[in-house]
Design a protein around this motif. Sequence first.
Motif, PDB file in Angstrom:
ATOM      1  N   ASN A 232       0.853  -1.188   0.000  1.00  0.00           N
ATOM      2  CA  ASN A 232       0.000   0.000   0.000  1.00  0.00           C
ATOM      3  C   ASN A 232       0.893   1.244   0.000  1.00  0.00           C
ATOM      4  N   PRO A 233       0.778   2.105  -1.029  1.00  0.00           N
ATOM      5  CA  PRO A 233       1.728   3.217  -1.153  1.00  0.00           C
ATOM      6  C   PRO A 233       1.477   4.392  -0.220  1.00  0.00           C
ATOM      7  N   PHE A 234       0.306   4.460   0.402  1.00  0.00           N
ATOM      8  CA  PHE A 234       0.024   5.622   1.235  1.00  0.00           C
ATOM      9  C   PHE A 234       0.890   5.590   2.494  1.00  0.00           C
ATOM     10  N   GLU A 406       5.892  11.240   0.247  1.00  0.00           N
ATOM     11  CA  GLU A 406       5.242   9.933   0.201  1.00  0.00           C
ATOM     12  C   GLU A 406       3.798  10.046  -0.279  1.00  0.00           C
ATOM     13  N   MET A 407       3.079  11.050   0.203  1.00  0.00           N
ATOM     14  CA  MET A 407       1.703  11.244  -0.227  1.00  0.00           C
ATOM     15  C   MET A 407       1.647  11.610  -1.706  1.00  0.00           C
ATOM     16  N   GLY A 408       2.583  12.431  -2.178  1.00  0.00           N
ATOM     17  CA  GLY A 408       2.617  12.804  -3.588  1.00  0.00           C
ATOM     18  C   GLY A 408       2.781  11.602  -4.497  1.00  0.00           C
ATOM     19  N   TYR A 409       3.684  10.694  -4.140  1.00  0.00           N
ATOM     20  CA  TYR A 409       3.894   9.521  -4.984  1.00  0.00           C
ATOM     21  C   TYR A 409       2.780   8.489  -4.814  1.00  0.00           C
ATOM     22  N   PHE A 413       0.776   7.005  -8.038  1.00  0.00           N
ATOM     23  CA  PHE A 413       0.533   5.596  -8.358  1.00  0.00           C
ATOM     24  C   PHE A 413      -0.953   5.315  -8.541  1.00  0.00           C
ATOM     25  N   MET A 414      -1.783   5.896  -7.657  1.00  0.00           N
ATOM     26  CA  MET A 414      -3.221   5.697  -7.780  1.00  0.00           C
ATOM     27  C   MET A 414      -3.747   6.328  -9.072  1.00  0.00           C
ATOM     28  N   ARG A 415      -3.200   7.472  -9.454  1.00  0.00           N
ATOM     29  CA  ARG A 415      -3.632   8.141 -10.688  1.00  0.00           C
ATOM     30  C   ARG A 415      -3.286   7.295 -11.914  1.00  0.00           C
ATOM     31  N   ILE A 416      -2.106   6.687 -11.909  1.00  0.00           N
ATOM     32  CA  ILE A 416      -1.706   5.854 -13.048  1.00  0.00           C
ATOM     33  C   ILE A 416      -2.581   4.612 -13.138  1.00  0.00           C
ATOM     34  N   ILE A 417      -2.883   3.994 -11.983  1.00  0.00           N
ATOM     35  CA  ILE A 417      -3.778   2.823 -11.997  1.00  0.00           C
ATOM     36  C   ILE A 417      -5.146   3.217 -12.528  1.00  0.00           C
ATOM     37  N   LEU A 418      -5.657   4.373 -12.081  1.00  0.00           N
ATOM     38  CA  LEU A 418      -6.968   4.836 -12.545  1.00  0.00           C
ATOM     39  C   LEU A 418      -6.939   5.143 -14.038  1.00  0.00           C
ATOM     40  N   LEU A 419      -5.840   5.708 -14.518  1.00  0.00           N
ATOM     41  CA  LEU A 419      -5.693   5.955 -15.954  1.00  0.00           C
ATOM     42  C   LEU A 419      -5.744   4.651 -16.753  1.00  0.00           C
TER      43      LEU A 419
END
Length: 479
Positions: A232-234, A406-409, A413-419
């Motif tokens: 989990n990246p968060f 950490e929050m920025g990345y 990652f979530m944005r790329i998965i959603l894309l």
Amino acid sequence: MQTINTDNIRTEFSTSADENIRSMKKQIRIEENFDILTREIIIGGKKAGFFFIDGFVQEDMIEKLMQFFYSLKPEDLSDVDSFLEKGMPYTEVNKITKQSDALTAFFSGVTVCFIDGFSECLSLDCRTYPMRSVTEPWKDKVLRGSRDGFVETLVLNAALLRRRIRDPQLSLELMGVGTRSRSDVAVCYMEDKVDKKLLDSIKRRIQAIRVEALTMNIESLAECLYEHKWINPFPKFKYSERPDTAAAAVLDGNIVIMVDNSPAVMIVPTSIFDIIEEADDYNFAPVIGTYLRISRFLLTLVTMLLTPTWLLLIDNPQWLPEWMMFITVSDEITVPVFFQLLLLELSIDGLKLAAVNTPTLLSTPLSVVAGIVVGEYAVSSGWFNAESMLYMAVVSVGTYSQASFEMGYAMKFMRIILLCLTAAFNLAGYIAGILLIAATIAFNRTMTGCSYIYPLIPFDKKMLKRKLLRVRLPHGNEK
């Protein structure tokens, strides 16, 4: 401090100074280390040996102590207690009975002393560490407020915290981690406010760490403390280089963990609201602080959802009303928009890495070249459309609206998965991606096992109001 448990180290000291000095020289391998210094003198008719590490010792202080020692008489050295009472003017001095403890103290920069007839080693803490000034952190910028920042020296960081909290309930417990590095770790908390179960759990975890060294300081400690999977990246912790933020966290009942050689401190427990929150919200009036906080929350959402939402809409232009048709791509699309956005995501990270590794004098010219030349010719050559560049620029700016790397990345990652899901499955993929992001946040756990979205779950109306709005708290106990 953590002691050294090595089989070939003798446990107790001898009453013979010569024997203790020979043993110490052997253990520290004095012949192979140019920065280790020793001095053997006669004080009060007895032989004494001093060991220093060049670069850690305050030479003027040692010079004054030596002048005083030369004036001692034999009756001042009848026993160690008499010597400490009559023959030791310095305040930071301790008796050490085990050689392993003496080695740990010595390699931490403390001066150690052996005197003939004493079965104890004396440690004189007159060390000083190379350090930079407590200037404002380059990442945690201050809009208004104190412009000092934590540095790599643990003692100085503790002083910055103690300066802000002049209360006997403030506790700073020192521990040692690493069988080779023996890094100093300080656990800071308010005795009357901290969660005792959480405090005991953290101290047990730190004491149970079995590693050679905290190679990357605070990050190495974080990975040792957090036992769950890191898929989990968060972020599981909040890091800060600002003493005012750390002091406010301690006064709120949180625990601040400091590691020597690290200018950042770790704050636990931490929820997603704590990570997005910043101390600057409280450096302005409540109305302005509330505006800044809400703006930060909105920018965080925009950063995560803007490009996937735009991709969904341009793939389905029939959903757009007439007045929103301007968001569609006006020029010819030579590279699919999805691949344009992925390439821009990678390019932005490339520019970040280039900026980090570029000498300061060249960073501005590099930014100009990257922003004007690369951007202009990328559009004119047909690789990218102007709309893709615009929306990714907005996303990049929004990423810097909050201080946590950490929050920025994690959002990236979530944005790329959603894309990817949106490009593959259209509306169904977009909805699935939103649900995945929500589940990733909701089911993430802090180091303490608490909810990552507290005070939403469990629901706490008073705390939720405080996290969303900049409100004035009773007794001025604000974070």
